[in-house]
Design an enzyme around this catalytic site. Sequence first.
Site, mmCIF file in Angstrom:
data_model
loop_
_atom_site.group_PDB
_atom_site.id
_atom_site.type_symbol
_atom_site.label_atom_id
_atom_site.label_comp_id
_atom_site.label_asym_id
_atom_site.label_seq_id
_atom_site.Cartn_x
_atom_site.Cartn_y
_atom_site.Cartn_z
ATOM 1 N N GLN A 1 -103.749 -8.140 -44.687
ATOM 2 C CA GLN A 1 -103.779 -8.808 -45.986
ATOM 3 C C GLN A 1 -104.549 -10.119 -45.855
ATOM 4 O O GLN A 1 -104.798 -10.591 -44.747
ATOM 5 C CB GLN A 1 -102.367 -9.056 -46.542
ATOM 6 C CG GLN A 1 -101.869 -7.901 -47.388
ATOM 7 C CD GLN A 1 -100.464 -8.078 -47.905
ATOM 8 O OE1 GLN A 1 -99.650 -8.775 -47.322
ATOM 9 N NE2 GLN A 1 -100.151 -7.420 -49.008
ATOM 10 N N ASN B 1 -100.025 -13.706 -41.777
ATOM 11 C CA ASN B 1 -99.508 -12.650 -42.647
ATOM 12 C C ASN B 1 -99.003 -11.508 -41.775
ATOM 13 O O ASN B 1 -99.640 -11.138 -40.801
ATOM 14 C CB ASN B 1 -100.616 -12.147 -43.583
ATOM 15 C CG ASN B 1 -100.069 -11.229 -44.653
ATOM 16 O OD1 ASN B 1 -99.588 -10.145 -44.375
ATOM 17 N ND2 ASN B 1 -100.122 -11.684 -45.895
ATOM 18 N N THR B 2 -97.842 -10.970 -42.091
ATOM 19 C CA THR B 2 -97.208 -10.006 -41.182
ATOM 20 C C THR B 2 -97.371 -8.556 -41.617
ATOM 21 O O THR B 2 -96.739 -7.669 -41.051
ATOM 22 C CB THR B 2 -95.696 -10.306 -41.081
ATOM 23 O OG1 THR B 2 -95.140 -10.214 -42.386
ATOM 24 C CG2 THR B 2 -95.446 -11.674 -40.527
ATOM 25 N N HIS B 3 -98.218 -8.281 -42.614
ATOM 26 C CA HIS B 3 -98.228 -6.950 -43.217
ATOM 27 C C HIS B 3 -99.365 -6.077 -42.700
ATOM 28 O O HIS B 3 -100.508 -6.219 -43.123
ATOM 29 C CB HIS B 3 -98.302 -7.088 -44.743
ATOM 30 C CG HIS B 3 -97.194 -7.925 -45.298
ATOM 31 N ND1 HIS B 3 -97.324 -8.754 -46.374
ATOM 32 C CD2 HIS B 3 -95.902 -8.081 -44.886
ATOM 33 C CE1 HIS B 3 -96.185 -9.377 -46.618
ATOM 34 N NE2 HIS B 3 -95.309 -8.985 -45.724
ATOM 35 N N ASN B 4 -99.025 -5.167 -41.800
ATOM 36 C CA ASN B 4 -99.982 -4.207 -41.266
ATOM 37 C C ASN B 4 -99.783 -2.862 -41.934
ATOM 38 O O ASN B 4 -98.640 -2.443 -42.174
ATOM 39 C CB ASN B 4 -99.774 -4.040 -39.757
ATOM 40 C CG ASN B 4 -99.959 -5.330 -39.006
ATOM 41 O OD1 ASN B 4 -101.077 -5.776 -38.796
ATOM 42 N ND2 ASN B 4 -98.854 -5.952 -38.597
#
Length: 571
Positions: A332, A499-502
Amino acid sequence: MATKLPKEPVVVIGMGWAGGIIASELTKAGIKVVGLERGKERKMSDYLMVHDELRFQHREELMQDLSKETVTHRNNSKMRALPMRQYGTFIVGDGLGGAGSHWNGQTYRFLPYDFEIKTMTEERYGKNKIKADYPLQNWGITYDELEPYYDTFEKMSGISGETVELYGRRSNPYPTKPMLKTPVLEEFEKAAKKLGYKPYMMPSANLSENYENPDGIARAACQYCAYCENFGCEYGAKADPVVTVLPVAQETGNLDLRTHANVTQILNDGTKATGVIYVDTLTGEEFEQPAEVVVVASYVFNNARLLLNSGLGKPYNPADGTGVIGKNYCYQVSSGYSTLFYNDREFNLYAGAGALGIEIPEFTGDNFDHTNENFIHGAGIRSTQYGNRPIANNNVPIGTPSWGKEFKEQSIKYTNSILQVKSQGASMPHRQNYIDLDPAYKDAYGMPLLRITYDYTEQDKELVKYMAKVTKSIAEEMGPDHIDTVGEQAPFNVNVDTNTHNTGGVIMGAEPETSAINSYQQMWDAENVFVVGASAFPHNSCFNPTGTLGALSYRAAEGIETYLKQGGSLV
């Protein structure tokens, strides 16, 4: 040699949200499930009195031990990938509950546009709007088809929120009311409304009120203590597999939960799986667990890695765009934000919750005209109040020295006087952004690590420039004494970004030529293997992924139950 165990109907790899939902639904239906979790067992009592920032935020006690297993990264295929030795850009959970234990709780639905993005973009802007290097595709399911599963997830987890006019149709309102609107959020709301926007309270898995879900699980309301991300919730107010779906599965007596069980291989003949091999991480003993159905639900990275290490599915080849495993890895885009500094105003910034925030919908998805823009999709423009913690907060204006007298003075001056207008942008797939097996590095069990080849694209950079103007305009309306706006997207750095969203790597779709799984998360190449999680997303939207992951998990559970009765492809 592995000890061979008796055959079971279903084995689930990973006991976070995806694995927990599937275990809960199948065991309620009377189906025996073996749940394999490589980390340790957790209960809500383990979270009592653990407001320890050093232990959980900075030493990452709930996260994967990077000395035993990590990923490697390079920005492009001409570089040598190196192992990630410290967390920065994302954090990977370990133990019962997985990322569902340490998350913030922001629980959005994706837009109808997301699921039919290729068709709807081409219909509105023409076929040339999507550039050749961006392998964008529809998801093989529409929003309306997935909506009932969103509804089920929200009722199970007790999501707090309010209906938004510009988003997809809802069959029911959120099960609990929105969270409290603090003075910080009111500042954003007032400015956004003056500019003609329609701000709404962020949908939250931190309960706004006491709630009992359809499974009879009762949980208490959030205390706004600010220890959400990186922490388990000692009140049970934050929805977590450990306090929602897993107790339901265990209560049935049909779940055989085995912790410290690290799966290293899915046994298969190329068309069907026969079971898995796992290692007891405490004793080193190896076991073979045969099963009718194998469910892979072990986070984005390990889902793809297990398939690649097991020879399941055709690996993606960036040279010609063929193959599917490892394709469409997305992240993201979080630059484009503005930081506001006040000289004579103070806010209570040390109270909060992980999903306490306010957002505007006008710049998400295709809710604004992209005709003259060199990008598609959009960003959520938001202000949040997670709650600061004592150690890691020294916010100062850009240009301030990072040590010494001036740094100390500015840190103290702005301790309670900084707000942010943030931007969380969508991530479109690019042909050269992908994941595969690293040829050089292996984990503690001798298995190749996953290699990430990824950098921000021209699409990302244009999106950031646009959103920076939006966040700055709202920031100016909020009337601070000084504003810093980050309007350029720097190269991706695995140790810096936050951002931690993979997503992606085992993507869903309507055809086996361009996707690994169908809309029930069933592999095209192996009908008794279901791969569940955000690895299924063909692109990443501008929203947090857990709501969509939860909805797809409920649909997968329904599909597995059907498959056990009749076999064959479900679509």
